[in-house]
Design a protein around this motif. Structure first.
Motif, short mmCIF file in Angstrom:
data_model
loop_
_atom_site.label_atom_id
_atom_site.label_comp_id
_atom_site.label_asym_id
_atom_site.label_seq_id
_atom_site.Cartn_x
_atom_site.Cartn_y
_atom_site.Cartn_z
N LYS A 110 0.43 -0.57 -4.67
CA LYS A 110 1.76 -0.72 -5.71
C LYS A 110 1.27 -1.86 -6.81
O LYS A 110 0.41 -2.64 -6.63
CB LYS A 110 2.81 -1.43 -4.91
CG LYS A 110 3.35 -0.30 -4.18
CD LYS A 110 4.68 -0.96 -3.24
CE LYS A 110 5.34 0.21 -2.17
NZ LYS A 110 6.47 -0.24 -1.55
N SER A 111 1.83 -1.44 -7.96
CA SER A 111 1.72 -2.62 -8.94
C SER A 111 2.47 -3.56 -8.84
O SER A 111 3.48 -3.76 -8.02
CB SER A 111 2.02 -2.10 -10.53
OG SER A 111 3.29 -1.59 -10.35
N VAL B 27 0.89 -1.17 0.02
CA VAL B 27 -0.07 -0.05 -0.02
C VAL B 27 0.96 1.15 0.00
O VAL B 27 1.79 1.37 1.09
CB VAL B 27 -0.96 0.01 1.25
CG1 VAL B 27 -1.81 1.21 1.26
CG2 VAL B 27 -1.80 -1.28 1.42
N SER B 28 0.83 2.12 -1.04
CA SER B 28 1.43 3.27 -1.33
C SER B 28 1.17 4.60 -0.66
O SER B 28 1.53 5.41 -0.24
CB SER B 28 2.10 3.25 -2.50
OG SER B 28 0.99 3.10 -3.65
N GLN B 29 -0.42 4.75 -0.78
CA GLN B 29 -0.98 6.06 -0.36
C GLN B 29 -2.40 5.88 0.12
O GLN B 29 -2.96 4.74 -0.03
CB GLN B 29 -1.02 6.90 -1.59
CG GLN B 29 0.29 7.56 -2.19
CD GLN B 29 0.66 8.77 -0.83
OE1 GLN B 29 -0.30 9.12 -0.40
NE2 GLN B 29 1.99 8.92 -0.77
N MET B 30 -2.80 6.64 0.96
CA MET B 30 -4.15 6.63 1.39
C MET B 30 -4.76 7.93 1.74
O MET B 30 -4.11 8.76 2.10
CB MET B 30 -4.11 5.51 2.65
CG MET B 30 -3.61 6.00 3.83
SD MET B 30 -3.85 4.85 5.40
CE MET B 30 -3.40 3.18 4.56
N VAL B 31 -6.02 8.29 1.44
CA VAL B 31 -6.72 9.47 1.91
C VAL B 31 -8.23 9.15 2.30
O VAL B 31 -8.96 8.24 1.62
CB VAL B 31 -6.51 10.24 0.71
CG1 VAL B 31 -7.24 9.94 -0.46
CG2 VAL B 31 -7.06 11.84 1.01
N ASP C 294 6.80 -3.30 -23.63
CA ASP C 294 6.15 -2.53 -22.81
C ASP C 294 5.43 -3.73 -22.12
O ASP C 294 4.83 -4.78 -22.39
CB ASP C 294 4.85 -1.89 -23.33
CG ASP C 294 5.71 -0.66 -23.92
OD1 ASP C 294 4.95 -0.04 -24.75
OD2 ASP C 294 6.80 0.23 -23.77
N THR C 295 5.40 -3.61 -20.54
CA THR C 295 4.76 -4.55 -19.78
C THR C 295 3.57 -3.77 -18.64
O THR C 295 4.14 -2.56 -18.32
CB THR C 295 5.73 -5.29 -18.68
OG1 THR C 295 6.60 -4.29 -18.13
CG2 THR C 295 6.55 -6.24 -19.66
N PHE C 296 2.49 -4.17 -18.71
CA PHE C 296 1.39 -3.61 -17.87
C PHE C 296 1.10 -4.41 -16.85
O PHE C 296 0.62 -5.43 -16.77
CB PHE C 296 0.25 -3.20 -18.99
CG PHE C 296 0.34 -2.17 -19.82
CD1 PHE C 296 0.17 -0.90 -19.90
CD2 PHE C 296 1.11 -2.71 -21.20
CE1 PHE C 296 0.40 -0.19 -20.88
CE2 PHE C 296 1.12 -1.87 -22.17
CZ PHE C 296 0.93 -0.42 -22.08
N SER C 297 0.96 -3.59 -15.68
CA SER C 297 0.57 -4.28 -14.55
C SER C 297 -0.30 -3.22 -13.48
O SER C 297 0.37 -2.65 -13.29
CB SER C 297 1.67 -4.85 -13.70
OG SER C 297 1.25 -5.56 -12.64
N LYS C 298 -1.64 -3.51 -13.90
CA LYS C 298 -2.45 -2.68 -13.07
C LYS C 298 -2.34 -2.39 -11.66
O LYS C 298 -2.05 -3.42 -10.81
CB LYS C 298 -4.26 -3.05 -13.18
CG LYS C 298 -4.46 -3.13 -15.01
CD LYS C 298 -4.74 -1.57 -15.40
CE LYS C 298 -5.38 -1.68 -16.80
NZ LYS C 298 -5.35 -0.28 -17.33
N ASN D 179 -1.20 1.94 -14.72
CA ASN D 179 -0.49 0.72 -15.18
C ASN D 179 0.74 0.98 -14.25
O ASN D 179 1.84 -0.11 -14.75
CB ASN D 179 -0.23 0.96 -16.75
CG ASN D 179 -1.53 0.81 -17.30
OD1 ASN D 179 -2.23 -0.24 -17.30
ND2 ASN D 179 -1.25 1.70 -18.37
N ASP D 180 0.97 1.64 -13.25
CA ASP D 180 1.97 1.63 -12.25
C ASP D 180 1.66 1.80 -11.07
O ASP D 180 0.51 2.29 -10.68
CB ASP D 180 3.13 2.49 -12.87
CG ASP D 180 4.51 2.04 -12.38
OD1 ASP D 180 4.44 1.39 -11.64
OD2 ASP D 180 5.37 2.68 -12.93
N THR D 181 2.46 1.89 -9.95
CA THR D 181 2.26 2.16 -8.60
C THR D 181 1.51 3.41 -8.40
O THR D 181 1.92 4.57 -9.11
CB THR D 181 3.40 2.01 -7.73
OG1 THR D 181 3.95 0.94 -7.75
CG2 THR D 181 3.24 2.56 -6.47
N ILE D 182 0.54 3.72 -7.42
CA ILE D 182 -0.28 4.90 -7.36
C ILE D 182 0.89 5.76 -6.32
O ILE D 182 0.95 5.20 -5.16
CB ILE D 182 -1.46 4.66 -6.57
CG1 ILE D 182 -2.40 4.33 -7.75
CG2 ILE D 182 -2.12 6.23 -6.24
CD1 ILE D 182 -3.96 3.83 -7.30
#
Length: 674
Positions: free
Chosen positions: A596-597, A581-585, A610-614, A635-638
């Protein structure tokens, strides 16, 4: 002067071919304020001369350095064969594209995917075709702006112009492809008129067929629009295949842009259409020396992107909850060659001169109108701190990216707004205090910190005070008006990554693997940390305080830990299907968790797939400690989140994607509780 301009305006109306455009633009440009001269011309001619000036200004390069135009030196074309790395540099300089992915596809198309270098003759011919089309399109934009009603073609870009005598079902004339529709500039009448053949959004099918006319087969592009079974015939003859290619790419971009709520994907699709046209035209040249002319179909396939079905399926949003909640996606890296992380984000309301009220973000505002609301001196804006040290700004009334920006030495990781100023903390140990005027961007720097500035928070007890924190644990209280230090204290537990000020007696600090409560003197009162079932102490990336509970997200495991703020007893653990978990609000009684992805191999400079990981965005009912919704658009870490009052949520992602998503607040859980 005014009489001459009026006379030339009459000449334009009667026969535009006799109009001395270059000489008039040159004469107007000699004056410091040419618009003042235009304002004194006959009102029927003012729009013509204004459009001419705008067109002449737009002919300069789109590359910006601190918002200033940079002229391209045409003598800087390569003199020897270039590999893909060097091709990037020349493409950026010559303004082929601003996306590294698009440039890579263009390189592959020019070489037909073979392991060879691009010759300077290929680039020169391609560039000449590019510039020829650009000139035709700009001339046509002036013509269209003159012929159409004011505002009818706002934010419409001309991408392709046919020969002047094309036969269609709507009459004869010039067919025009714009970023929104197919148009026909009818000729052979006393007064030229513009007819819309079909909007891109209404086109359902394209077919190129041979039609016999007077015993002669002629290639025809048939456009099926809307629910009509009968096609619209456009007799483009030898150009039919080219127009079919361009239309399919543009329509594909429109579909993906609409589905993804991404306002900038359409611009990228339009850019790719221009590349495709130059690619095809350079292969048709009589003296073509281009390698891709050996197999144009393959070259087109390598360069096409949005028209491919697999690309559409890969990019389209499948989750219905996401489609319902996601409003827009913005790209602060739109004019950058390489994408970088959106480190932090903040919404700043507009300032009105006619009342004490502020202008706020609204999803109902026109996305194509750049006008501010009546009485608003400064429009509502979204500020983004970037991984390359830039602070980029969006006009929240039109979602346009301002060309000017503030440049820090290192990445900007924290933003705050108070006393009509934006405070930005950077890893260059400085705080940038910027006036809320996106057109001027005047700022001062504060250098009292001796380490990375990681967080900036407003003082809840006074709107004139601000707190800033550095990674070494130093926290400074500032007078926001005088920009003076009021006091400095320390959180000495560990590495400081963020903090929240509840009161002067209660300041919670996130210190890598623990949460520490201190007061304004630096005295420690509490220590919270999470130990898993293996007796391992977990790192904490983010935390949030909602009512009487403290929520903490583990950085390397999908878990959220909840403690009571009153007795500091652990109340719950929420397991999540994520790497961390990278962020919370919090918004109302809902808590949004940015995750995180999954691990992906980062893209290298050249020829890497290209690699996509939601990465997931979880919506949690903060009262019942339950997950109510799972959303996915990045498609990457928030990397960052910001709540706009109780209505919207802004999220920004890491460098593989580097985009912003705007969400409407999901109220399912609150309705259930009611």
């Amino acid at each position: 002067m005014f009489s001459a301009l009026n006379n030339f305006g009459n000449v334009w109306i009667r026969d535009s071919s006799l109009f001395p455009e270059t000489a008039i633009v040159k004469e107007l440009s000699r004056h410091e304020f040419p618009q003042e001269i235009i304002d004194k011309v006959d009102p029927s001619h003012q729009k013509l001369y204004t459009d001419l000036l705008l067109a002449s200004h737009s002919k300069q390069s789109k590359h910006k350095v601190f918002g200033t135009d940079v002229k391209v030196d045409l003598d800087s074309l390569p003199t020897s064969a270039v590999d893909e790395t060097e091709f990037y540099k020349y493409s950026e300089r010559l303004d082929f594209a601003v996306s590294r992915d698009a440039i890579s596809r263009l390189y592959q198309a020019l070489t037909l995917g073979k392991d060879i270098k691009v010759q300077p003759e290929w680039i020169k011919l391609f560039y000449e075709c590019w510039k020829d089309n650009e000139a035709e399109c700009r001339d046509m934009e002036v013509t269209l702006n003159f012929r159409c009603e004011e505002g009818e073609l706002v934010d419409t870009t001309v991408l392709k112009v046919s020969s002047p005598l094309v036969r269609t079902d709507y009459g004869n004339g010039t067919v025009i492809l714009t970023s929104r529709s197919l148009l026909l500039l009818k000729t052979g009448c006393q007064v030229e008129s513009v007819v819309e053949i079909a909007r891109l959004s209404s086109i359902s099918k394209l077919v190129v067929e041979n039609v016999t006319i007077v015993l002669k087969p002629v290639q025809c592009l048939r456009v099926y629009a809307g629910s009509s079974v009968k096609p619209i015939n456009i007799f483009l003859e030898a150009e039919s295949r080219t127009w079919d290619i361009l239309l399919r790419e543009l329509i594909g971009g429109k579909i993906i842009s609409t589905n993804m709520r991404d306002l900038f994907l359409m611009e990228q699709a339009s850019q790719n259409v221009l590349l495709l046209d130059a690619l095809v035209q350079s292969s048709k040249s009589v003296d073509s020396v281009c390698f891709h002319s050996k197999d144009v179909s393959m070259a087109v396939d390598l360069l096409s992107h949005y028209a491919k079905e697999e690309t559409k399926q890969k990019l389209l949003i499948a989750c219905s909850a996401t489609r319902e909640t996601l409003l827009y996606r913005l790209n602060p890296n739109a004019d950058e060659l390489d994408t970088v992380t959106v480190e932090c984000i903040i919404y700043v309301p507009g300032v009105s001169s006619t009342s004490s009220r502020t202008s706020t973000l609204s999803p109902r505002m026109s996305l194509t109108s750049s006008r501010f609301e009546a009485g608003v001196n400064v429009p509502p804006t979204v500020w983004c701190g970037m991984g390359n040290g830039k602070i980029r700004i969006f006009d929240a009334s039109s979602w346009r990216l301002y060309p000017r920006y503030v440049q820090a030495v290192d990445r900007v990781v924290s933003l705050s707004y108070t006393c009509k100023r934006i405070w930005a903390g950077s890893f260059d140990n400085l705080i940038y205090v910027i006036e809320n005027n996106p057109l001027a961007l005047e700022f001062q720097t504060l250098d009292q910190h001796t380490d990375y500035v990681v967080d900036i928070q407003n003082d809840p007890s006074s709107s004139e005070h601000v707190f800033s924190g550095a990674i070494n644990g130093s926290i400074i209280q500032w007078d926001a008006n005088q920009l003076e230090v009021l006091r400095e204290f320390h959180c000495t537990n560990s590495i400081l990554t963020s903090f929240r000020v509840i009161s002067h007696k209660e300041i919670w600090c996130c210190c890598k693997d623990s949460l520490v409560k201190i007061d304004i003197n630096g005295t420690r009162h509490s220590l919270l940390y999470y130990v898993d079932e293996r007796d391992s102490r977990r790192y904490i990336d983010t935390f949030c305080i909602v009512d009487d509970y403290i929520w903490a997200g583990c950085s390397d495991i999908g878990r959220v830990v909840v403690w009571s703020k009153t007795d500091e007893v652990r109340k719950a653990i929420l397991p999540l299907d994520t790497r961390g978990v990278s962020q919370m609000v919090s918004i109302g009684s809902s808590l949004y968790l940015g995750c995180k992805s999954a691990y992906t191999k980062r893209r290298s400079i050249i020829n890497s797939p290209d690699t996509f990981s939601k990465s997931r965005l979880y919506v949690v009912d903060a009262k019942n400690f339950t997950v109510t919704e799972e959303l996915s658009a990045h498609n990457d870490t928030i990397r960052c989140m910001f709540a706009v009052k109780d209505q919207y949520l802004l999220t920004g992602s890491s460098g593989t994607e580097g985009k912003i998503a705007i969400w409407k607040h999901h109220q399912n859980s609150e309705k259930v509780n009611e």
